[in-house]
Design an enzyme around this catalytic site. Structure first.
Site, PDB file in Angstrom:
ATOM      1  N   SER A 196      -5.871   2.167   4.773  1.00 29.97           N
ATOM      2  CA  SER A 196      -4.704   1.317   4.987  1.00 29.97           C
ATOM      3  C   SER A 196      -4.940   0.381   6.165  1.00 29.97           C
ATOM      4  O   SER A 196      -5.867  -0.416   6.144  1.00 29.97           O
ATOM      5  CB  SER A 196      -3.468   2.201   5.189  1.00 29.97           C
ATOM      6  OG  SER A 196      -2.284   1.451   5.090  1.00 29.97           O
ATOM      7  N   ASP A 350      -0.039   1.009  -5.944  1.00 28.68           N
ATOM      8  CA  ASP A 350      -0.011   0.666  -4.531  1.00 28.68           C
ATOM      9  C   ASP A 350       0.144  -0.845  -4.387  1.00 28.68           C
ATOM     10  O   ASP A 350      -0.564  -1.612  -5.052  1.00 28.68           O
ATOM     11  CB  ASP A 350      -1.319   1.134  -3.878  1.00 28.68           C
ATOM     12  CG  ASP A 350      -1.408   0.834  -2.388  1.00 28.68           C
ATOM     13  OD1 ASP A 350      -0.390   0.446  -1.794  1.00 28.68           O
ATOM     14  OD2 ASP A 350      -2.506   1.005  -1.825  1.00 28.68           O
ATOM     15  N   HIS A 380      -0.404   4.857  -2.693  1.00 30.98           N
ATOM     16  CA  HIS A 380      -0.851   4.702  -1.310  1.00 30.98           C
ATOM     17  C   HIS A 380      -0.735   6.022  -0.548  1.00 30.98           C
ATOM     18  O   HIS A 380       0.275   6.708  -0.624  1.00 30.98           O
ATOM     19  CB  HIS A 380      -0.010   3.633  -0.610  1.00 30.98           C
ATOM     20  CG  HIS A 380      -0.594   3.155   0.682  1.00 30.98           C
ATOM     21  ND1 HIS A 380      -1.591   2.216   0.730  1.00 30.98           N
ATOM     22  CD2 HIS A 380      -0.343   3.513   1.971  1.00 30.98           C
ATOM     23  CE1 HIS A 380      -1.918   1.989   1.993  1.00 30.98           C
ATOM     24  NE2 HIS A 380      -1.180   2.765   2.763  1.00 30.98           N
TER      25      HIS A 380
END
Length: 410
Positions: A196, A350, A380
């Site tokens: 991320s 995501d 995610h």
């Protein structure tokens, strides 16, 4: 008080409790129905995903209330560190940046006397997260790869906005490259990785070392980016649009935009402008728009043709959205050339899926060796969900395949 009054008071209290109970049950049922109905289609293990989504929505709401009441960012206390009996785990400081070093037993072979190394940058939108929260995941990486893994505690936004988190990660990486032998590591076998926001930081560090610091340090062996956040230019990509429609399990579009803004300038009045791409409306014909070209996602969409006469004029407080160390997808084609072997994972459910796909395509076009791995039913954060109570088979698969790539290519 007379018996009649006591009776009436008692019945009133019981009635209130009954109504509160009924209202709570009804509210919970409505909330559960909302969560389930808005789950992305074909998401992996939907019943578990529903629980995770409910937990995350509750957490985000409490964090929002905490901040609105003036208490600042709500950062949860990390759990106790996991036990790593086969690893030597050491707190250290790399030129002022706190790190945890995970060192497995040395395994000398006939051809290699030193181990590989990896810098890990944690996720959390540059705002939350810590090396302590990621202790379990990083320990697994060290155990599965046999590499010395350095987990970096970069300073967090909004107290420390860009470029401070990036500079902390760069400083730690440079230090490790210079002092690798002190940890039994071969400086030519060091990579960077993260998930991320950590994937963003890993990509930015790799870009910087490949460009400005190319002659000062040994080249990186690889970069491994797990559902990375790579651009703040276009918040209307197909995966973002889908996220507005189905409300993702973990990372809603507006939350990601809030994270980007806290990292950039902490001006929350810009959320709606960013969400509608108002901040880049004047740049639709610029070369920067071609860096996030929808053609990378769907070849039936015509390639954009940049107008070199477009004026690039952004307010000072948002101009860093075009800085490749803030948004790696904004890197020029020439600066992508020469980047190390790259591994990118994306999840179908995501909002950041398209960021990873576009970056992988651009790297491939620049001649970089790239492996893009897609998990269509994943969402995610799922690579961190490999143990009870949040255990997902897709997360376990991602974790294993990620470690295999690192072990085979470091």
């Amino acid at each position: 008080m007379s018996p009649v009054c006591v009776y009436r008071l008692t019945m009133g209290v019981l009635g209130t409790v009954t109504w509160l109970t009924a209202a709570s049950a009804l509210g919970a049922a409505v909330f559960a129905a909302y969560l389930y109905s808005s789950l992305p289609p074909d998401v992996t293990e939907p019943r578990k995903a529903l629980i995770v989504k409910g937990f995350m929505r509750s957490h985000f709401f409490m964090a929002w209330v905490h901040e609105k009441m003036g208490f600042g960012i709500m950062r949860p206390q990390p759990p106790p560190r996991a036990s790593h009996p086969s690893l030597e785990v050491t707190d250290a400081s790399f030129d002022g940046v706190r790190v945890l070093v995970y060192k497995p037993p040395a395994q000398k072979t006939a051809t290699e006397s030193k181990m590989a190394g990896l810098l890990w940058f944690h996720g959390g939108g540059w705002v939350i997260g810590s090396i302590d929260e990621y202790d379990g995941l990083v320990g697994r990486i060290a155990n599965k790869t046999g590499a010395v893994v350095v987990s970096v505690e970069y300073r967090l936004a909004p107290e420390h906005k860009f470029p401070i988190p990036f500079e902390d990660c760069l400083t730690a990486t440079q230090h490790f490259l210079q002092h690798a032998s002190e940890y039994g590591v071969d400086p030519t076998r060091i990579g960077v990785a993260g998930d991320s926001a950590g994937g963003n930081l890993a990509a930015a560090v790799a870009l910087r070392l490949n460009k400005d610091d190319k002659k000062k340090f040994p080249p990186l062996k690889l970069q491994a980016l797990v559902y990375p956040a790579l651009q703040a230019f276009d918040f209307q990509t197909p995966s973002y649009v889908r996220g507005h429609k189905f409300s993702p399990v973990v990372l809603p579009p507006n939350l990601m935009i809030v994270f980007w803004i806290k990292y950039l300038n902490n001006n929350m009045s810009l959320v709606d402008t960013f969400s509608n791409n108002g901040h880049t409306a004047a740049l639709k014909k610029s070369r920067f728009a071609s860096f996030v070209d929808r053609d990378f996602l769907d070849e039936s969409v015509p390639r954009s043709t940049p107008d070199e006469d477009v004026s690039i004029d952004l307010p000072d407080d948002i101009k860093d959205i075009l800085n490749p160390y803030f948004s790696p997808l904004m890197a020029e084609d020439a600066d992508l050339s020469g980047l190390p072997n790259t591994y990118v994972t994306v999840c179908g459910k995501d909002i950041l899926r398209d960021d990873g796909i576009m970056y992988a395509k651009r790297l491939e076009m620049a001649g970089v060796q790239v492996q893009l791995v897609r998990y269509p039913s994943g969402f995610h954060g799922i690579m961190s969900m490999t143990s009870e109570p949040f255990y997902f088979e897709v997360g376990k698969q991602m974790d294993q395949e990620f470690a295999t790539f690192l072990r085979d290519h470091l």
